[in-house]
Motif scaffolding. Structure first.
Motif, short mmCIF file in Angstrom:
data_model
loop_
_atom_site.label_atom_id
_atom_site.label_comp_id
_atom_site.label_asym_id
_atom_site.label_seq_id
_atom_site.Cartn_x
_atom_site.Cartn_y
_atom_site.Cartn_z
N CYS A 54 35.27 -61.81 25.98
CA CYS A 54 36.35 -60.86 25.68
C CYS A 54 37.71 -61.31 26.21
N CYS B 299 36.06 -59.46 33.98
CA CYS B 299 35.01 -58.75 33.26
C CYS B 299 33.65 -59.27 33.74
N CYS C 208 31.16 -60.88 30.89
CA CYS C 208 31.48 -62.09 30.14
C CYS C 208 31.68 -63.28 31.07
N HIS D 187 33.38 -52.24 24.87
CA HIS D 187 33.13 -53.29 25.84
C HIS D 187 34.02 -53.12 27.08
ZN LIG Z 1 33.96 -58.93 28.67
#
Ligand SMILES: [Zn+2]
Length: 1019
Positions: free
Chosen positions: A35, A40, A43, A160
């Motif tokens: 992303c 995050c 990810c 997300h």
């Molecule tokens: Zn992410």
């Protein structure tokens, strides 16, 4: 992890021959597409430019959020996206792919933003993401499918991001798309809605392109001004069936309400007259044209119509009523100015096939309605219509030069709509003015980048043994350079010595620039992109970095330099017996100025080797020139003057006509010979990929204005060939007008075609020839520091003499042909930029005073006479229309405000067939001498317009009294003179402007001296 799914996409395509081709494309979906959010947890990936946000500046979106944009926003709002306050933007793969397909310039800017660290832009490869990929549905258009893909990706991001307390907002100006996104419960706004909601971005709203408003207006507003454009499909069909024609739209230089469209296969361009027929086409657009039936054809208008002058008179209010009135006036003006020359195909624009919209420099005009946000933008380029913009910071922009981009041109608006992009600088500021010229002419002028500078040799630069092995050592020869005073980029030097046989050896040594610029390097790419050095009156924008242009490649005196030499053996009658090229090392004996070289030649007491060699060069050059002219070479003239500018405050101290010395043509002759030899040699070895320069013979119609003007003075010119033309020019002199011949040559120059570079393999040998120089082949070899074409020619020659290896692009005719097109474009633009710069400098020299000049009639019109003023090298317009005149008189300084109203206004009659303007007994024809006064219109602080008035011959009620001798003009001061900036010396056939003007300057100086003496006496 990684590859998750492989999908097959199957296409069927019909080939030209009618077969059906099956194309199978595999599409891979992955689940390791990240992303891009820094921090995050879900990810991985090392590219994570998106910030973990904690606040929001928007009143519409109070949660911390990132932006996702659709394709149209990327295409039209790139200026907003480039603004510093816009960061953290997700660019979907769907979007960037479409942008690349639809606009390369925008794509390039988008890539730049992605590469800019603090912009925090991130490309999300949604098309390869297993949750974001969408298949096109039956009956769904590609556009609709892409819009859906963008909405789905936004939806994915929203979910997300939720674990990190971030959100996303989709920016789309498509109301339908916005509403569909909202049905998915994702936030979506138009650019205008979103930017309006930002609390800390003042001024940003000005930059929002006005594209979305057009739609809304079109629905409610009934008063369309313009006919609608045909649909692209209809245009394509009609082009095929011959109902329409396609061509490039060119606005007339003299009349903004008139244009020409050149159409292939037509002898004459199609004439387009009036705003409605122009139908929103802009200069350089590719348009579809419908030609009227023959009985509606018309002749080009006989008046000069200036947009700015026109708008100033119609009051300048910006509303629909004013629009209507202004359009009516324009129609009247056009009708009144109907020319009675020959009719030509006439038509109207029915659609624009390709827009040439770019960013424009200019100024904004004060709106008389206070507090209005609507303003008119006046582009610096007179061929571009005024642009309507909205800005809330108008007050601070009035004295600035700025950049505006056009967004749209709705049918109900007299002017195109655009948005403010940025401020260039304050009006009158030297840097701002130069910047405008460079931007308007698309001249790359940023500093050389780090990667370019890294290609330069490290200092101290030394000649190695290897270099000495590979080059011919010519350091023992008496070589010298001859240039204008103060020249720092010396790219040529010469020598001449007597051989035992009684023949002469002559050498031209050119800076070996291609030794330092290796093919394919960043330095090479930059030089190629620039293609030429640009010369403004007070600034030079180099093609290659200073270390090369003014140092390592500059053939300065007493230092070892690498050269690319051409060496001839010549008889004393200047017959060339042999020629050869070699890479060499030279050591110039001196950097001479033209004046110094001339003095040495003329001084019989000087008998040293260098002077003898100069004398021989001069002797040979004269013979070469005679032969060249016998062959039909033209000696043309251009309006070249030299400005002496005070470096301290950048004001013009003096303007002088360029002097002509024998040594100038001496150098020119040998440069021409070197270029011809280079052309012949490269063509012989590479018949398909020599880079040559041709100068096409002008089509007969080009000569029409020249022939008509000459005829008005009872002179007949034979234009059947360059030789006959050269002969008749030589014969055409007039005793009562010493400037007549130069004028004729200046007019001839204007009939000429542009000389252009081309690749030999793309044309037939008959088309190679150079009309002006009367040679069958020609190229450029002598100025590699300032012209990229010369670098290519050097590389080809280096391959021929086996000094260098070739590389694939060098011998690829297609690539070479594309490159010549690019160089031609840059070359032309650089020339225009140079002219624009002299014009501004000349105008600046007229400011704050009234100056009187001798001028010569160039062109006649119904309402104006265009005169040439050699003293300042400019063309001025003397309006015959008294209405304009009175208006100017009111604003003019008191001193010369003559009360002309008492005398009835004189009537001017224009005879277009026989080309004269008559006023009572008086007849004015082309080439006639007029004494005029020029001043800068002080009423408009923003824009400098030269007002020209007639002094002599005296026309009661029209002309103004002469200035008192020695009054205003003589206040110039002789100060330190600056270094001139000069272009290459070959193919430059300027003739000095003589006699009357020189006398005038001399006279001025005498009065000045007298005045000084008087002052001293008083003290
Ligand atoms: Zn992410």
């Amino acid at each position: 992890m990684g590859l998750q799914e492989r999908k097959q996409k199957i296409f069927y395509r019909k080939t030209k021959k009618g077969n059906i081709l099956k194309i199978v494309r595999e599409h891979y979906l992955r689940d390791d597409v990240w992303c891009g959010l820094d921090g995050c947890g879900a990810c991985e990936g090392d590219k994570r430019p998106l910030d973990m946000l904690t606040t929001s500046d928007s009143t519409l979106m109070t949660e911390p959020h990132h932006l996702i944009i659709d394709t149209n926003v990327a295409l039209h709002q790139i200026d907003v996206l480039s603004h510093d306050s816009i960061t953290n933007v997700i660019i979907l793969q769907t979007v960037i792919t479409e942008v690349k397909h639809r606009s390369l310039p925008v794509y390039k800017r988008l890539r730049d933003l992605l590469d800019t660290h603090n912009k925090k832009f991130y490309v999300f490869t949604n098309e390869h993401h297993s949750d974001c990929y969408v298949e096109r549905e039956e009956k769904e258009s590609v556009n609709d499918r892409n819009d859906r893909a963008i909405r789905i990706a936004t939806w994915w991001y929203k979910h997300h991001f939720r674990m990190n307390n971030q959100n996303v907002v989709l920016i789309t100006n498509d109301i339908d798309n916005r509403d569909k996104a909202r049905q998915l419960e994702v936030e979506a706004y138009t650019m205008h809605e979103y930017i309006s909601s930002l609390q800390n971005a003042p001024g940003l709203l000005d930059i929002v392109a006005q594209v979305e408003e057009e739609k809304e207006e079109d629905v409610t507003y009934q008063g369309y001004i313009f006919p609608s454009h045909w649909s692209m499909e209809k245009i394509k069909l009609s082009l095929k069936s011959g109902k329409l024609y396609q061509g490039v739209f060119k606005t007339s230089r003299n009349n903004f309400l008139e244009a020409n469209v050149m159409i292939e296969g037509f002898d004459k361009p199609v004439l387009i007259q009036g705003r409605l027929n122009i139908n929103r086409a802009l200069h350089d657009d590719v348009v579809a044209v419908q030609i009227f039936p023959k009985e509606q054809w018309s002749a080009p208008s006989a008046v000069v119509i200036d947009q700015e002058k026109q708008e100033a008179e119609t009051g300048g209010n910006d509303d629909e009523k004013a629009d209507e009135e202004a359009m009516k006036k324009e129609q009247e003006l056009l009708a009144a100015g109907k020319g009675d020359g020959e009719c030509q195909p006439t038509g109207c624009v029915v659609g624009v096939i390709r827009r040439k919209w770019r960013q424009f420099c200019g100024i904004i005009r004060k709106n008389e309605i206070t507090d209005s946000t609507r303003h008119l933008f006046i582009p610096a380029d007179k061929k571009i219509p005024f642009i309507r913009i909205e800005t809330r910071q108008a007050e601070s922009l009035y004295n600035k030069r700025l950049i505006v981009a056009i967004d749209s041109w709705p049918r109900n608006s007299r002017n195109p709509k655009g948005h403010f992009v940025r401020v260039i600088g304050t009006i009158g500021d030297k840097d701002a003015e130069n910047e405008v010229i460079l931007l308007e002419h698309d001249c790359p002028h940023t500093k050389f980048s780090e990667s370019v500078l890294n290609c330069l040799p490290k200092l101290p630069w030394v000649i190695t043994e290897k270099d000495e092995d590979e080059r011919e050592d010519l350091r023992h020869i008496d070589v010298c350079s001859v240039d204008p005073i103060g020249c720092t980029d010396i790219d040529d030097a010469l020598h001449c010595r007597l051989l035992p046989s009684g023949n002469y050896e002559v050498g031209v040594h050119i800076a070996d620039v291609s030794h330092f610029i290796r093919p394919g390097t960043a330095l090479d790419k930059e030089a190629q992109n620039r293609s030429t050095t640009v010369y403004l009156t007070n600034r030079r924008i180099d093609m290659v970095p200073d270390l090369l242009s003014s140092n390592l490649c500059s053939l300065r005196g007493s230092v070892d330099r690498f050269a690319f030499s051409v060496i001839w053996e010549m008889t004393p009658q200047a017959e060339v017996l042999s020629a050869r090229f070699c890479k060499s090392i030279i050591k110039s004996r001196g950097e001479l100025s033209y004046e110094q070289a001339q003095q040495r030649i003329d001084d019989p007491a000087m008998k040293d080797d260098l002077t003898e060699s100069l004398r021989n060069l001069n002797m040979l050059a004269k013979q070469i020139k005679t032969k060249r002219i016998e062959n039909g070479a033209l000696v043309l003239a251009s309006m070249e003057v030299k400005f002496h500018i005070d470096p301290d405050n950048d004001t013009v101290i003096d303007i002088v006509a360029k002097q002509h010395l024998e040594t100038m043509s001496m150098v020119e002759e040998f440069m021409l010979l070197a270029n011809v030899t280079a052309a012949e040699t490269t063509l012989q070895h590479f018949p398909d990929c020599a880079l040559l320069r041709r100068h096409p013979a002008p089509p007969p119609s080009n000569f029409e204005p020249l022939l008509a003007a000459a005829k008005s003075q009872n002179i007949t010119l034979d234009v059947s060939s360059n030789k006959t033309l050269a002969n008749s020019l030589n014969k055409s002199t007039r005793e009562d007008n010493p400037f007549f011949n130069s004028m004729l040559r200046i007019m001839t120059t204007r009939c000429m075609m542009q000389a252009v570079y081309f690749c030999s393999g793309t044309l037939e040998p008959e088309e190679y020839s150079h009309y002006g120089l009367a040679t069958p082949t020609y190229t450029h070899f002598t100025s590699p520091i300032r012209r990229y074409a010369d670098i290519i020619v050097h590389r080809l020659l280096a391959v021929i003499i086996e000094a260098e290896r070739t590389y694939p692009e060098l011998l690829d005719p297609k690539k070479l042909s594309d490159l010549s097109q690019h160089i031609n474009y840059r070359h032309k633009m650089a020339q225009y930029a140079g002219r624009g710069s002299s014009e501004i400098t000349a105008i600046a020299s007229l400011k704050g005073k009234v100056s009187e000049f001798m001028s010569y009639v160039l062109f006649l019109h119904k309402n104006a006479i265009q005169v040439l003023v050699p003293t300042i090298g400019q063309q001025l317009t003397l309006y015959l229309d008294n209405r304009h005149k009175r208006k100017e008189e009111k604003q003019a300084p008191k001193q010369e405000a003559m009360d002309v109203d008492e005398v009835p206004a004189p009537e001017f009659e224009f005879n277009e067939k026989e080309l004269y303007v008559q006023c009572g007994e008086l007849i004015i024809r082309p080439f006639d001498e007029l004494r005029v006064q020029a001043s800068v219109d002080a009423s408009d602080v923003q824009h400098q317009r030269v007002v020209c008035r007639l002094v002599e011959p005296v026309i009661p009620g029209f002309s103004v009294p002469p200035l008192e001798k020695g009054s205003k003009q003589a206040d110039k001061d002789e100060k330190q003179k600056d270094k001139p900036v000069e272009g290459p010396k070959d193919e430059k056939t300027a003739v000095a402007l003589q006699v009357s003007e020189e006398k005038e300057t001399k006279k001025k100086r005498e009065t000045k001296d007298k005045e000084r003496k008087k002052k001293k006496m008083k003290k």
